[in-house]
Write an enzyme that holds these catalytic residues in place. Structure first.
Site, PDB file in Angstrom:
ATOM      1  N   ASP A   1      31.159  54.131  11.179  1.00 23.35           N
ATOM      2  CA  ASP A   1      30.976  55.403  11.886  1.00 23.35           C
ATOM      3  C   ASP A   1      32.262  55.803  12.593  1.00 23.35           C
ATOM      4  OD1 ASP A   1      29.635  57.625  12.748  1.00 23.35           O
ATOM      5  OD2 ASP A   1      28.250  56.572  14.066  1.00 23.35           O
TER       6      ASP A   1
ATOM      7  N   ASP B   1      40.279  47.178  14.653  1.00 19.95           N
ATOM      8  CA  ASP B   1      41.152  47.938  15.543  1.00 19.95           C
ATOM      9  C   ASP B   1      42.511  48.188  14.910  1.00 19.95           C
ATOM     10  OD1 ASP B   1      41.278  45.160  15.783  1.00 19.95           O
ATOM     11  OD2 ASP B   1      42.133  45.215  17.789  1.00 19.95           O
TER      12      ASP B   1
ATOM     13  N   TYR C   1      23.127  49.355  14.857  1.00 19.97           N
ATOM     14  CA  TYR C   1      22.357  50.559  14.550  1.00 19.97           C
ATOM     15  C   TYR C   1      20.935  50.236  14.083  1.00 19.97           C
ATOM     16  CZ  TYR C   1      26.333  53.792  14.842  1.00 19.97           C
ATOM     17  OH  TYR C   1      27.382  54.560  15.278  1.00 19.97           O
TER      18      TYR C   1
END
Length: 420
Positions: free
Chosen positions: A307, A283, A159
């Protein structure tokens, strides 16, 4: 006031929030707080949230002097730019602010204004408390098990915006460096090829983890979980994990123990008053928030992971329309809802303002106004549990009463007055 504003009117009444050298805030009973209503549905949810926050402040013997500042479409109208210096300097000077959603184009146009604000103000921790409100429909069997606070590093990772577009001279220079100088030619495909860089620093990782541990200790939380993909990205996300453990082990003494210590020395029985720091692969964590929800408390992670995972957690408590958030820096807080600007619903007085209202609650708590924050939370929950809701929830609730955004705010204000 030290900054000379061009288009911002500073309220004549009210006082400025100040900060001491030790990082503590001095919050007056009548603070001046900058507010950005935002783009799209921001024009609907911003003003009504403001009204709810005013009611909670008044009910606890205080008042807020709001100072309108601008970003996005409202800034283009006044300044012919998306993020004027006035706005950045106002938040710096007054320390605490709140904003509605700002529109970010996909694939083209200007970069995210949300990211720009966080970087310019060094708001390094994006904080998202995720908890279920009674009466909110949820896709899971036990939504009350979800009570996590996400600390997402705000300034680094992919980001950071360090990337080069396919077909440009710049991307070709980066490609040649990576292939010829660094020897990674076996992973580079033929053009067109875009390239981005993922910076993760010791400084950024440690201050984020430190913020999350401090929050957990101050709020009697049981654990902090470092979420990463360090099994694959060993020198970025793996380093984040390692630096996080260094903070826990070197800076907090016996108040903080690792999960290994918990099992090696205490046979899994957490000592009273202690905080456990552990880590999970990203994950796997997306699975664990569904299958072992109550095992997790405060989550500390990097920008992209944070996010994704916080949004997934938000789905379990009813969706982003009710999910609050804020950005913390050194003596700074910029509260903001998690959801986007939803321009197709703009100006219709229908969008759910709950996320903006609860973001204001988080802002009040940052200011030390916990009593006002509790009033807001209780009043919102009372409205929803009594089936007084906006269209997005009404269509999922049997016997629900559909309210406009402004009518929902009226109901919350009435509850605040009754609860106070």
């Amino acid at each position: 006031m030290s900054y000379d504003y061009d288009e911002v009117e500073v309220p004549a009444d009210g006082e400025q929030i100040t900060a001491d050298d030790d990082g503590s805030l001095n919050v007056p009973e009548t603070p001046i707080i900058p507010i950005i209503h935002g783009d799209g549905i921001g024009q609907d949810v911003g003003p009504v949230a403001q009204r709810v926050l005013d009611a909670a402040a008044e009910a606890t013997g205080r008042s807020v002097e709001w100072m309108r500042v601008y970003a996005g479409s409202s800034a283009r109208e006044k300044y012919d730019e998306n993020l004027p210096d006035d706005t950045v300097e106002a938040i710096k000077e007054f320390h605490v602010a709140i904003k509605g959603p700002l529109t970010t184009p996909v694939g083209a146009g200007f970069r995210s204004l949300n990211v720009a604000l966080r970087k310019k103000l060094d708001l390094y921790a994006n904080v998202r408390p995720t908890y279920h409100l009674d009466g909110v429909p949820s896709p899971v069997k036990d939504p009350d098990a979800m009570d996590m606070v996400f600390f997402r590093e705000n300034t680094e990772d992919v980001y950071a915006g360090i990337e080069w577009e396919a077909g440009t001279d710049e991307v070709q220079q980066v490609r040649e460096f990576v292939e010829d100088e660094m020897g990674f030619d076996d992973v580079m495909h033929e053009n067109p090829l875009g390239i981005g860089i993922k910076p993760i620093s010791e400084f950024g990782a440690k201050r984020l983890v430190r913020e999350s541990i401090d929050y957990a200790l101050e709020n009697d939380r049981d654990s902090v979980t470092l979420v990463h993909k360090g099994n694959i990205m060993k020198f970025t996300e793996g380093a984040f994990r390692d630096w996080g453990y260094e903070v826990a082990k070197e800076e907090y003494g016996e108040d903080v123990i690792t999960e290994d210590t918990l099992w090696d020395q205490y046979e899994g029985e957490q000592p009273e008053g202690s905080l456990v720091v552990k880590d999970r692969i990203a994950d796997n964590m997306l699975q664990q928030i569904l299958t072992r929800t109550s095992d997790y408390d405060v989550i500390a992670t990097m920008n992209l992971n944070g996010d994704y995972i916080s949004d997934a957690a938000g789905a379990q408590i009813g969706g982003l329309g009710i999910a609050p958030g804020a950005n913390f820096g050194e003596t700074r807080c910029l509260a903001e809802p998690v959801h986007g600007s939803a321009p197709k619903h703009a100006g219709k007085d229908k969008a759910n303002p709950t996320a903006m209202i609860l973001s204001g609650r988080l802002m009040f708590e940052y200011m030390g106004w916990d009593d006002a924050g509790q009033l807001i939370g209780d009043a919102v929950e009372e409205a929803i549990s009594s089936k007084q809701v906006t269209y997005d929830l009404e269509r999922q609730i049997e016997g629900g009463e559909k309210l406009a955004a402004s009518e929902f705010a009226d109901a919350v204000v009435e509850n605040i007055e009754e609860l106070a």
